[in-house]
Design an enzyme around this catalytic site. Structure first.
Site, PDB file in Angstrom:
ATOM      1  N   ALA A 113       0.815  -1.217   0.000  1.00 35.93           N
ATOM      2  CA  ALA A 113       0.000   0.000   0.000  1.00 35.93           C
ATOM      3  C   ALA A 113       0.850   1.269   0.000  1.00 35.93           C
ATOM      4  O   ALA A 113       0.446   2.282  -0.568  1.00 35.93           O
ATOM      5  CB  ALA A 113      -0.941   0.000   1.210  1.00 35.93           C
ATOM      6  N   THR A 114       2.028   1.215   0.631  1.00 41.18           N
ATOM      7  CA  THR A 114       2.884   2.406   0.640  1.00 41.18           C
ATOM      8  C   THR A 114       3.281   2.789  -0.782  1.00 41.18           C
ATOM      9  O   THR A 114       3.207   3.966  -1.168  1.00 41.18           O
ATOM     10  CB  THR A 114       4.139   2.171   1.498  1.00 41.18           C
ATOM     11  OG1 THR A 114       3.754   2.083   2.879  1.00 41.18           O
ATOM     12  CG2 THR A 114       5.140   3.299   1.334  1.00 41.18           C
ATOM     13  N   GLN A 250      -6.626  -0.997   5.297  1.00 43.65           N
ATOM     14  CA  GLN A 250      -7.290  -1.529   6.486  1.00 43.65           C
ATOM     15  C   GLN A 250      -8.775  -1.813   6.255  1.00 43.65           C
ATOM     16  O   GLN A 250      -9.472  -2.232   7.179  1.00 43.65           O
ATOM     17  CB  GLN A 250      -7.142  -0.533   7.645  1.00 43.65           C
ATOM     18  CG  GLN A 250      -5.717  -0.233   8.050  1.00 43.65           C
ATOM     19  CD  GLN A 250      -5.052  -1.384   8.774  1.00 43.65           C
ATOM     20  OE1 GLN A 250      -5.697  -2.369   9.137  1.00 43.65           O
ATOM     21  NE2 GLN A 250      -3.755  -1.284   8.998  1.00 43.65           N
ATOM     22  N   SER A 270      -3.092  -3.697   0.460  1.00 42.64           N
ATOM     23  CA  SER A 270      -1.892  -4.343   1.004  1.00 42.64           C
ATOM     24  C   SER A 270      -2.169  -5.808   1.280  1.00 42.64           C
ATOM     25  O   SER A 270      -3.205  -6.154   1.857  1.00 42.64           O
ATOM     26  CB  SER A 270      -1.459  -3.645   2.299  1.00 42.64           C
ATOM     27  OG  SER A 270      -0.356  -4.297   2.874  1.00 42.64           O
ATOM     28  N   HIS A 272      -0.429  -8.056   3.284  1.00 40.04           N
ATOM     29  CA  HIS A 272      -0.236  -8.611   4.634  1.00 40.04           C
ATOM     30  C   HIS A 272      -1.243  -8.085   5.648  1.00 40.04           C
ATOM     31  O   HIS A 272      -1.215  -8.491   6.813  1.00 40.04           O
ATOM     32  CB  HIS A 272       1.201  -8.361   5.118  1.00 40.04           C
ATOM     33  CG  HIS A 272       1.515  -6.946   5.488  1.00 40.04           C
ATOM     34  ND1 HIS A 272       1.623  -6.533   6.793  1.00 40.04           N
ATOM     35  CD2 HIS A 272       1.753  -5.853   4.738  1.00 40.04           C
ATOM     36  CE1 HIS A 272       1.923  -5.242   6.828  1.00 40.04           C
ATOM     37  NE2 HIS A 272       2.008  -4.815   5.585  1.00 40.04           N
ATOM     38  N   THR A 310       9.749  -7.125 -12.453  1.00 42.88           N
ATOM     39  CA  THR A 310       9.151  -8.455 -12.585  1.00 42.88           C
ATOM     40  C   THR A 310       8.091  -8.680 -11.518  1.00 42.88           C
ATOM     41  O   THR A 310       8.346  -8.493 -10.324  1.00 42.88           O
ATOM     42  CB  THR A 310      10.228  -9.546 -12.455  1.00 42.88           C
ATOM     43  OG1 THR A 310      11.214  -9.349 -13.467  1.00 42.88           O
ATOM     44  CG2 THR A 310       9.626 -10.936 -12.596  1.00 42.88           C
ATOM     45  N   CYS A 394       4.455   1.983  11.690  1.00 41.53           N
ATOM     46  CA  CYS A 394       5.387   2.840  10.950  1.00 41.53           C
ATOM     47  C   CYS A 394       5.886   4.016  11.773  1.00 41.53           C
ATOM     48  O   CYS A 394       6.864   4.656  11.419  1.00 41.53           O
ATOM     49  CB  CYS A 394       4.726   3.351   9.669  1.00 41.53           C
ATOM     50  SG  CYS A 394       4.260   2.035   8.533  1.00 41.53           S
TER      51      CYS A 394
END
Length: 470
Positions: A113-114, A250, A270, A272, A310, A394
């Site tokens: 997501a970042t 989220q 994201s 994870h 890739t 973070c």
């Protein structure tokens, strides 16, 4: 056993029985102790699901073949291995799109997501400011007039004060480079934005509105459908389109997300955060009406030329599997997590006084509580058997009070006393009960040591005290 695995096993066996060669002791290493100065039997209860989620075993099962036998590069178009990997990537693209009601062609795979947030914010401003500058240059002959035109056409971005750090830092980067003006919207005490305030902040040069769907610290769910409808109505009467982006890391897989119902143009995802692997994510980019982005990396032009590099087949397959499982199990997960959340909050608030739940209209799997007269960091250190946090992973190295809670108008002392509890698919009732027991015991112990708590017990309002400076 696969050919590669059996070959590796034979090599390890040959190394072990060869008396002339030193035995490789890598398999006998002692696990790294990550708890500093602490030795604990077993593992702590994990309740930090907003930081990351455990990999669902079914996701791992889907990934494994693409890590060993089916190892081809999905961009190799001249042989079976490439075709096979490309097919797996496209299936994963369909699974991600299905979870958010998008077209598979609108899904761009990223590292998370970042990266998706950076690509959207910098990419939209970069592309459309360049297009505006080109148009200005074509329509003027005077250097001074050109400068003035560029100044007037400087893009305007609107976001909120409670966004994830990567969104805020991307916006600050645009400001520092002189590429855009940014408005940081305040939020109400419940964490929600005021749509009327948002509407008043929109200018003729506004190009992007970015609002996080579900906050990563307090779990507040923003009125995405209302925001999207308002922007759609404004766009129908504007010459310059306003793009709508959301950081949905989220939200996806936890609440119902529909890119068409929300009228979003870009959405960050994201892996994870939804029981998938780390290192992979996705960006939804609307095709009709088309959103143009300036690529942030140069290379082979993969992913519609927006994200060179890739595509990691095994990670993408894992993300797709996680999305498929979330699509199938979201209603059941949500109902169960809501029950666990109610159990957690009720268990703590019935046994402890002066406990405040932060945020309104929140996702139940993210519970943020403030404990009066208790230092949050001290409480975290005391709760060695429960893995919790005081905010975003973070920014967890910072000792400053949460900027999210301060944006809500929370006093610094209460912001310092906040703890985030993250519940998820694999959280059990026993873990919640154990957490309640540990929190209650340690909060009571820390309060007994606090002179401030003694004053509160005597009915003294701490806010009325004028503390002397030394």
């Amino acid at each position: 056993m696969t050919r590669l695995a059996s070959h590796a096993a034979r090599r390890l066996l040959a190394t072990s029985v060869d008396k002339k060669k030193p035995v490789n002791n890598m398999m006998n290493f002692e696990p790294l102790r990550i708890l500093k100065s602490t030795s604990l039997p077993g593992r702590p209860v994990y309740l930090d699901m907003q930081a990351t989620t455990p990999l669902d075993p079914r996701v791992l099962d889907a990934m494994l073949p693409w890590m060993v036998d089916s190892f081809g590069n999905p961009h190799s178009r001249t042989h079976y291995y490439g075709w096979e990997a490309e097919g797996a990537v496209e299936v994963a693209r369909q699974e991600v799109a299905g979870l958010i009601n998008a077209d598979p062609k609108e899904i761009i795979f990223t590292s998370g997501a970042t990266e998706s947030n950076n690509l959207t914010i910098k990419g939209i401003v970069g592309f459309y400011s360049k297009a505006a500058s080109s148009g200005a240059e074509a329509g003027t002959s005077s250097a001074q007039s050109e400068t003035n035109t560029k100044e007037k056409r400087k893009p305007h971005v609107i976001t909120t004060q409670t966004e994830h750090k990567c969104v805020l830092d991307s916006c600050r980067h645009l400001e520092e480079e002189g590429l855009a003006d940014v408005t940081y919207l305040p939020v109400k005490p419940d964490g929600l934005i005021d749509i009327d305030v948002l509407k008043k902040e929109i200018r003729p040069e506004t190009i992007l509105v970015s609002v996080m769907a579900v906050n990563n610290e307090i779990g507040v769910i923003q009125p995405m459908e209302d925001i999207g409808r308002m922007l759609r109505d404004l766009n129908s009467a504007r010459q310059n389109r306003i793009f709508f982006h959301t950081d949905a890391a989220q939200a996806v897989g936890k609440i119902a997300v529909d890119v068409n119902l929300w009228n979003v143009d870009c959405m960050s995802i994201s892996g994870h955060k939804i029981y998938g692997p780390k290192g992979v994510g996705a960006l939804y980019v609307r095709r009709r009406p088309r959103v143009r982005l300036q690529a942030q990396m140069s290379g082979g032009g993969q992913e519609r030329g927006l994200r060179s590099g890739t595509v990691p087949t095994n990670l993408v397959v894992g993300l797709g599997a996680a999305c498929r499982i979330a699509y199938d199990e979201m209603p059941r997960d949500h109902m169960r997590i809501k029950s666990l959340s109610d159990r957690l909050v009720a268990g703590i608030q019935t046994k402890l006084s002066n406990v405040t739940k932060n945020g309104g209209n929140t996702y139940p799997g993210c519970v943020n509580l403030s404990f009066s007269c208790v230092e949050g960091e001290s409480l975290l250190m005391a709760l060695k058997r429960v893995a919790l946090s005081s905010g975003s992973a973070c920014t967890s190295a910072s000792l400053e009070p949460s900027y999210v809670l301060r944006a809500l108008g929370t006093d610094d002392d209460m912001a310092h006393s906040s703890i985030r509890f993250g519940l998820g698919r694999f959280t059990t009732e026993q873990e919640v009960d154990y957490c309640v027991e540990e929190v209650v015991k340690n909060v009571q112990r820390l309060r007994d040591l606090s002179p401030l708590w003694e004053m509160v017990q005597q009915g003294i309002d701490l806010k009325t005290i004028e503390w002397s400076q030394h």
